[in-house]
Design an enzyme around this catalytic site. Structure first.
Site, mmCIF file in Angstrom:
data_model
loop_
_atom_site.group_PDB
_atom_site.id
_atom_site.type_symbol
_atom_site.label_atom_id
_atom_site.label_comp_id
_atom_site.label_asym_id
_atom_site.label_seq_id
_atom_site.Cartn_x
_atom_site.Cartn_y
_atom_site.Cartn_z
ATOM 1 N N ASN A 9 -66.153 -55.939 -92.164
ATOM 2 C CA ASN A 9 -67.405 -56.670 -92.370
ATOM 3 C C ASN A 9 -68.483 -55.628 -92.638
ATOM 4 O OD1 ASN A 9 -69.738 -58.152 -92.248
ATOM 5 N ND2 ASN A 9 -69.515 -58.778 -90.100
ATOM 6 N N TRP A 10 -68.859 -55.519 -93.911
ATOM 7 C CA TRP A 10 -69.819 -54.466 -94.281
ATOM 8 C C TRP A 10 -71.246 -54.807 -93.871
ATOM 9 C CZ3 TRP A 10 -68.072 -53.058 -100.021
ATOM 10 C CH2 TRP A 10 -66.763 -52.568 -99.984
ATOM 11 N N LYS A 11 -71.452 -56.054 -93.447
ATOM 12 C CA LYS A 11 -72.797 -56.521 -93.064
ATOM 13 C C LYS A 11 -73.790 -56.187 -94.195
ATOM 14 C CE LYS A 11 -71.408 -56.302 -88.280
ATOM 15 N NZ LYS A 11 -71.763 -56.135 -86.875
ATOM 16 N N HIS A 95 -70.393 -65.688 -87.514
ATOM 17 C CA HIS A 95 -70.597 -64.369 -86.900
ATOM 18 C C HIS A 95 -71.745 -64.458 -85.898
ATOM 19 C CE1 HIS A 95 -71.536 -60.148 -86.352
ATOM 20 N NE2 HIS A 95 -70.301 -59.906 -86.750
ATOM 21 N N GLU A 97 -74.138 -62.593 -85.311
ATOM 22 C CA GLU A 97 -75.469 -62.286 -85.861
ATOM 23 C C GLU A 97 -76.055 -63.508 -86.562
ATOM 24 O OE1 GLU A 97 -74.159 -58.752 -87.935
ATOM 25 O OE2 GLU A 97 -73.892 -57.784 -85.984
ATOM 26 N N GLU A 167 -65.071 -61.789 -80.941
ATOM 27 C CA GLU A 167 -66.004 -60.661 -80.966
ATOM 28 C C GLU A 167 -67.002 -60.799 -79.819
ATOM 29 O OE1 GLU A 167 -66.234 -58.820 -85.175
ATOM 30 O OE2 GLU A 167 -67.738 -60.391 -85.070
ATOM 31 N N GLY A 173 -71.423 -53.259 -82.388
ATOM 32 C CA GLY A 173 -72.380 -52.235 -82.780
ATOM 33 C C GLY A 173 -72.940 -51.429 -81.619
ATOM 34 N N SER A 212 -66.915 -52.718 -81.979
ATOM 35 C CA SER A 212 -66.759 -51.274 -81.797
ATOM 36 C C SER A 212 -65.316 -50.799 -81.904
ATOM 37 C CB SER A 212 -67.386 -50.820 -80.464
ATOM 38 O OG SER A 212 -68.777 -51.098 -80.450
ATOM 39 N N GLY A 233 -66.799 -53.579 -88.085
ATOM 40 C CA GLY A 233 -68.138 -53.422 -88.647
ATOM 41 C C GLY A 233 -68.354 -51.983 -89.083
ATOM 42 N N GLY A 234 -69.058 -51.219 -88.253
ATOM 43 C CA GLY A 234 -69.444 -49.849 -88.595
ATOM 44 C C GLY A 234 -68.333 -48.993 -89.184
HETATM 45 P P1 13P Z 1 -68.884 -53.110 -85.042
HETATM 46 O O1 13P Z 1 -67.471 -52.747 -85.394
HETATM 47 O O2 13P Z 1 -69.898 -52.296 -85.781
HETATM 48 O O3 13P Z 1 -69.110 -53.142 -83.570
HETATM 49 O O4 13P Z 1 -69.107 -54.619 -85.557
HETATM 50 C C1 13P Z 1 -68.178 -55.589 -85.268
HETATM 51 C C2 13P Z 1 -68.505 -56.796 -86.040
HETATM 52 O O5 13P Z 1 -69.512 -57.442 -85.821
HETATM 53 C C3 13P Z 1 -67.575 -57.212 -87.101
HETATM 54 O O6 13P Z 1 -67.869 -58.478 -87.569
#
Ligand code: 13P
Length: 250
Positions: A9-11, A95, A97, A167, A173, A212, A233-234
């Site tokens: 997920n590149w956000k 998600h 967020e 999640e 994050g 994470s 994510g990251g």
């Molecule tokens: P991180 O891997 O950056 O913690 O993010 C997880 C995430 O929200 C994937 O959708």
């Protein structure tokens, strides 16, 4: 046997140049990834570019959201047909967020799940508790409620058409990853809950962990009995790290 899946997920990250570079890097390393299903979910504006770059490889493309309606006056939204038209096979839905920052309720998330499903897009359906909820001991209740919204609208069989991503919000994050035991406990709860309604769906549905996850912790997390991959994510923004997770997943 459930196929392990690693989704990035590149956000809201990237540019034309960085997306090109990232895709080239992932594509190059894909030869060493033989078992995992690999999906990347770029920001919507880069989907056509990423789909083009993924052509001729096993990399699949997903969106980060999807409209609950199919067509018409919904400014700023993107329909399932448009996503399919530009090469998406998957869509991240619900998600945390989106839920926390943009007010998406369980009901709206369920409607988005339904829209994906009726149009042939596979939902990557995100659920998970906040730190406060975990500390007050309601983790399973929260996950249950979020899943129930989809079951109420679409029936338990609908879950077979997508993937669930657990999640924990406090792990996203933050660098604070759930321990393999903590994650496995919730994954087992989710599968057990589904099994009480339909054993076949429960056995087949993939449940990813997200929060994470990185090359250092992926193997142990994905090694748990009910963890079928990761939503990253990251660490999905660096080809080397993302590929290392794909390999750890195997
Ligand atoms: P991180 O891997 O950056 O913690 O993010 C997880 C995430 O929200 C994937 O959708």
């Amino acid at each position: 046997m459930r196929q392990v899946m690693v989704a990035g997920n590149w956000k809201m990250n990237g540019s034309s140049d960085s997306v090109k570079e990232l895709m080239a890097g992932i594509k190059e390393g894909m030869a060493a990834v033989t078992k995992a299903e690999v999906v990347v979910c770029p920001p919507a504006v880069y989907i056509p570019r990423v789909s083009g770059a993924a052509d001729g490889s096993a990399i699949k493309v997903g969106s980060q959201n999807i409209c609950d309606e199919d067509k018409g006056a919904f400014t700023g939204e993107i329909s399932a047909d448009m996503l399919k038209d530009t090469g998406c096979e998957y869509a991240i839905i619900g998600h945390s967020e989106r839920r926390a920052l943009y007010g998406e309720t369980d009901e709206l998330v369920a409607k988005r799940f339904a829209a994906a499903r009726r149009n042939g897009i596979k939902p990557i359906f995100c659920i998970g508790e906040t730190l406060e909820e975990r500390e007050s001991g309601v983790t399973n209740d929260v996950c249950s409620r979020q899943i129930d919204a989809v079951i109420a609208l679409e029936g338990v069989e609908a879950l077979a058409d997508g993937v669930i991503a657990y999640e924990p919000v406090w792990a996203i994050g933050t660098g604070k990853v759930a321990t393999p035991e903590q994650a496995q406990d919730v994954h087992a709860f989710i599968r057990g809950k589904i099994a009480a309604l339909n054993a076949e769906v429960a056995e087949g549905v993939r449940i990813l962990y997200g929060g994470s996850m990185n090359p250092g912790n992926a193997k142990e997390l994905i090694g748990q009995a009910d963890i079928d991959g990761g939503l990253i994510g990251g660490a999905s923004l660096k080809a080397e790290d993302f590929l290392a997770i794909c390999q750890a997943a195997e």
